[in-house]
Design a protein around this motif. Structure first.
Motif, short mmCIF file in Angstrom:
data_model
loop_
_atom_site.label_atom_id
_atom_site.label_comp_id
_atom_site.label_asym_id
_atom_site.label_seq_id
_atom_site.Cartn_x
_atom_site.Cartn_y
_atom_site.Cartn_z
N GLU A 50 0.84 -1.16 -0.21
CA GLU A 50 0.13 -0.15 -0.24
C GLU A 50 0.73 1.33 -0.19
OE1 GLU A 50 -1.71 -1.12 3.44
OE2 GLU A 50 -2.97 -2.70 2.37
N GLY A 53 2.34 1.74 -3.64
CA GLY A 53 1.12 2.05 -4.58
C GLY A 53 0.66 3.70 -4.20
N GLY A 54 0.69 4.05 -3.14
CA GLY A 54 0.01 5.29 -2.65
C GLY A 54 1.26 6.39 -3.18
N ALA A 171 -6.58 3.08 -2.33
CA ALA A 171 -5.39 3.00 -2.31
C ALA A 171 -4.64 3.98 -1.68
CB ALA A 171 -4.89 3.07 -3.85
N GLN A 294 -3.15 -6.81 -9.14
CA GLN A 294 -2.90 -5.63 -8.24
C GLN A 294 -1.72 -4.92 -8.73
OE1 GLN A 294 -4.79 -4.48 -5.84
NE2 GLN A 294 -3.20 -2.75 -5.22
N ALA A 298 -2.37 -0.90 -9.36
CA ALA A 298 -1.55 0.10 -8.48
C ALA A 298 -0.45 0.90 -9.54
CB ALA A 298 -1.02 -0.62 -7.27
#
Length: 441
Positions: A50, A53-54, A171, A294, A298
């Motif tokens: 995460e 991805g962020g 996300a 994913q 992402a």
């Protein structure tokens, strides 16, 4: 090879994820070095986290804002508006439209897989456990919508813009949580994830209901038939992508031509994917697909959409326009204030009335910090802004979404850092210290 869904069998052969022998595997697989395969698997693993991805999403947004507001902003507009695709099929779309209608379908497919998994075998499968995030999500959609509608009512576009602050970006919100909440209990992530999944489901329904300008019954019927075929193949335990990929593309095209927003195709197929593992399977199809797709969602789909959607003017004149635009003000208040009040308030009422139960290790100030993260609208809010308003009003609304998401993420980050410190100082009693009048907080 396992990252590709393959494993070694007899010498010179490979075995697929469905257990079937691949007699003649592609040459590119056989010639790929272990180091190359390992590097690709490691890169995909990073994209699944995460935090990464962020950060990729944030980098794409920053690049769009800098480029669009630079002396070369005209080149950014030219690339965004460049039309590609077969005109004979009425598919000569701009790159921004391809990102909005095409790439986001992949994002919504992954979201559909996650939602299906949560509903069947995850946190939302148990009614008692699911009630709190479901109630919080409903409150987190209703209050921002009501606030936005009350503020923007009577203004041009005000009747359509109330849906913009309804969504929470999974996300981005989970990325902020991963970066700033190292000391928070794991139940904070579970609560936020469950809330965001239900929130996205509500946003998806709004997109399907509100933004269908025309309706082609024949194309819609074709989409239904293709979805039924997909579900039948899932029930028959068929695993070959040679069937599923054409069905998925056909479903996307049928939904696109039906007049319903094409991203709904991704959600529908995700919800039809099997999530329970058979005894002979290492993973269920939904888990396997989510694992493989994913990184693409992402690392490509969401950042590319953000790159084309976030390039809005943020100079002094544009910011002054925001202060005079009631729709933009409604979006900002809806996301920053409405989400916090809606999520936290509905959770507090539900627990006090005994309708739902709060995790024991999650205090009310923890809940407030997580609720603040709900104000990070971003991806879906940007999409709804583009769908609900004309170009000039949409640009101001998108700027408002970016500003509100930035404010919400910064406020939430400050609250989460403080709460993490309290939990680390108090050990397992962080929530108890929180519910009492803790002097450290």
């Amino acid at each position: 090879m396992e990252s590709l869904g393959l494993r070694e069998g007899a010498p010179g052969s490979l075995v697929g994820s469905d257990g079937q022998l691949l007699a003649d595997p592609p040459e590119w697989i056989l010639t790929r070095t272990p180091r190359t395969t390992q590097a690709m698997a490691e890169f995909a693993r990073y994209l699944r986290t995460e935090t990464v991805g962020g950060m990729v999403l944030l980098a794409a947004t920053a690049l769009a804002l800098i480029w669009a507001n630079s002396p070369w902003g005209g080149e950014y507009d030219a690339i965004r508006d460049l039309r590609v695709g077969p005109a004979a099929l009425h598919m000569d779309l701009s790159l921004a439209e391809w990102a909005k209608n095409g790439l986001l379908a992949l994002f919504f497919f992954v979201a559909g897989l996650e939602l299906k998994r949560e509903l069947v075998v995850g946190e939302l499968s148990d009614l008692r456990s699911a009630l709190l995030p479901v109630i919080a999500a409903v409150g987190g959609m209703a209050v921002p919508a009501a606030l936005a509608l009350s503020i923007a009512w009577g203004a041009p576009g005000g009747a359509e813009a109330w849906a913009i602050p309804v969504a929470t970006d999974i996300a981005f919100a989970l990325g902020v949580l991963a970066i700033t909440a190292s000391g928070m209990p794991s139940s904070a992530r579970v609560f936020l994830l469950s809330l965001a999944v239900v929130d996205d489901l509500g946003a998806i329904l709004l997109i399907a209901i509100l933004f269908t300008s025309s309706f082609n019954l024949l194309a819609f019927a074709a989409a239904i038939v293709l979805c039924a075929l997909y579900a039948y193949l899932q029930r028959r335990r068929v695993t070959t992508p040679w069937l599923y990929v054409p069905i998925a593309l056909g479903t996307w095209l049928a939904v696109e031509f039906s007049g319903i927003h094409a991203t709904i195709a991704g959600v529908a197929l995700g919800l039809l994917t099997r999530v329970r593992r058979d005894p002979y399977e290492k993973e269920a199809p939904a888990v396997r697909l989510e694992h493989r797709l994913q990184p693409w969602s992402a690392g490509v789909a969401v950042p590319v959409f953000a790159f084309f959607a976030a390039g809005v003017p943020v100079n002094g004149a544009a910011l002054r326009e925001l202060t005079a635009d009631r729709v933009a003000i409604a979006v900002i208040v809806g996301l920053v204030v409405g989400k916090l009040v809606g999520i936290f308030g509905s959770s507090l009422v539900a627990v006090r009335l005994g309708v739902a139960s709060k995790p024991d290790d999650l205090g009310w100030r923890d809940m407030a910090a997580v609720a603040m993260l709900g104000g990070v609208g971003f991806t879906v809010s940007l999409l709804i802004a583009e769908l609900s308003l004309d170009s000039a009003a949409a640009e101001r609304a998108k700027a408002a979404v970016l500003l509100a998401s930035a404010v919400a993420s910064l406020l939430a980050a400050a609250m989460l850092v403080r709460r993490s410190r309290v939990h680390r100082n108090n050990g397992d009693n962080g929530a108890d210290a929180d519910d009492s009048d803790d002097t450290d907080d």
